[in-house]
Scaffold this active site. Sequence first.
Site, short mmCIF file in Angstrom:
data_model
loop_
_atom_site.label_atom_id
_atom_site.label_comp_id
_atom_site.label_asym_id
_atom_site.label_seq_id
_atom_site.Cartn_x
_atom_site.Cartn_y
_atom_site.Cartn_z
N GLY A 15 0.84 -1.20 0.00
CA GLY A 15 0.00 0.00 0.00
C GLY A 15 0.87 1.25 0.00
NE ARG A 76 -2.22 -4.40 -0.83
CZ ARG A 76 -1.80 -3.65 0.18
NH1 ARG A 76 -0.70 -3.94 0.81
NH2 ARG A 76 -2.51 -2.59 0.57
CG ASP A 107 4.12 -7.16 7.02
OD1 ASP A 107 3.59 -6.68 6.00
OD2 ASP A 107 3.47 -7.74 7.89
CB THR A 129 2.94 0.64 5.95
OG1 THR A 129 1.58 0.38 6.37
CG2 THR A 129 3.86 0.33 7.12
CG ASP A 131 -1.63 -0.24 7.85
OD1 ASP A 131 -2.39 0.70 7.58
OD2 ASP A 131 -1.58 -1.30 7.20
CG ASP A 133 1.28 -2.95 9.92
OD1 ASP A 133 2.17 -2.30 9.33
OD2 ASP A 133 0.52 -3.71 9.32
NE ARG A 175 -2.53 -4.88 5.65
CZ ARG A 175 -3.02 -5.18 4.44
NH1 ARG A 175 -3.85 -6.15 4.30
NH2 ARG A 175 -2.66 -4.48 3.39
O1 F6P Z 1 -1.52 -1.37 4.51
C1 F6P Z 1 -2.10 -0.15 4.17
C2 F6P Z 1 -3.57 -0.30 3.98
O2 F6P Z 1 -4.10 0.96 3.59
C3 F6P Z 1 -4.34 -0.84 5.18
O3 F6P Z 1 -4.59 0.15 6.15
C4 F6P Z 1 -5.58 -1.37 4.52
O4 F6P Z 1 -6.15 -2.40 5.30
C5 F6P Z 1 -5.07 -1.88 3.22
O5 F6P Z 1 -3.85 -1.23 2.96
C6 F6P Z 1 -5.98 -1.63 2.04
O6 F6P Z 1 -5.43 -2.28 0.95
P1 F6P Z 1 -5.85 -1.96 -0.55
O7 F6P Z 1 -5.31 -0.60 -0.90
O8 F6P Z 1 -5.20 -3.04 -1.34
O9 F6P Z 1 -7.33 -1.96 -0.62
#
Ligand code: F6P
Length: 355
Positions: A15, A76, A107, A129, A131, A133, A175
Amino acid sequence: MEKKFRKIGVLTSGGDAPGMNAAIKAVTCAAIDKGVSVVGILGGYSGLINDKIRPLNKIDVADIASKGGTMLYSDRCDEFKYEAGMQKAIATCKKHNIDGIVAIGGDGTFRGATDLSIRGIPCIGVSGTIDNDITATDITVGYDTAMNTVLAIGDRLRDTSESHARCMVIEVMGRHAGYIAIETGLALNAIGVAINEIPFDKANLFKKMNEARANGQRSFIVVVAEGLGAEFSEGLVKEIEDNTGIEARFVRPAHIVRGGIPTLADRNFASKSGYKAVQLLLDGVSDVVICSRHDEIVPMEIKFALILDRMYKGKLKDGDLDKFTPEQIKEMEAICAERRKYFTDMYEVVNGVSC
Ligand code: F6P
């Protein structure tokens, strides 16, 4: 500097996060200053697999630090998780004479960096990120901007809920982690903050809201971490109405929080991390992630960081700790305890001061 470094690659993966561009800029400028040329790998590990490479010069990055998103794009990449994908990525590195890589992301990005490192392409990770996290580092690039964006949204929601005497339930990204939720909950004077890390006492929330309303309070904010799931956060709206009689609305800012102008904190942490990553890479270090620990920029072995994450999340598998010394395991346990204490302390403050 070891002679073998003549060209390095930089990529962003997972992300996107505000501040990634500042990290790209820092990597590019720091490497060029050391006489090393730089290429950008477009679209994360997919770009490496599919040979999407562009040269990066200082002029290409001179104006990007103030911009959100990532000029190198991101994704991803499932293919990279398999040996065949990794071998394609390595072939691209060989074709372009890429001697090392700085990988900016979360990660998943670091797992990719370690996979490449052990296959002979030295990599260094920079956290990126929203998050926050990654247990190994106190902060990640993008976290500060994301919190400030939630704050700006929450302040606007406070205005309208005060006018209409409503409660706003705001579900924020993160997340499975509650960092954005707990910090913004405190800053927004949320009457309740629900996160995965600590059991949420709904009865106490309704009691506090009922008492505050009886005392004349018109508006309320409740912040919920997305990790609790849509059923929980959306369901809470009706439960609040049923248990308090206070009209409630649900808001999910979602990806809005991933964009926008990076804050000073994110830009500068990104710049320091990118600079350190290049220094270490050219000194022959690899397979580490650049972390902020108690305000110091330090490298941590990726394998340590990944297992630490598993330990913190209670997901350790048999044999995970076998490769670590008792001192390292102790250090992991201490970091996990620090993180847990952070949430307990924050939760206490939020509940102690909110109205
Ligand atoms: O890891 C960053 C994040 O924005 C999280 O907060 C969220 O759960 C996820 O990515 C959303 O992923 P995507 O952009 O693939 O919908």
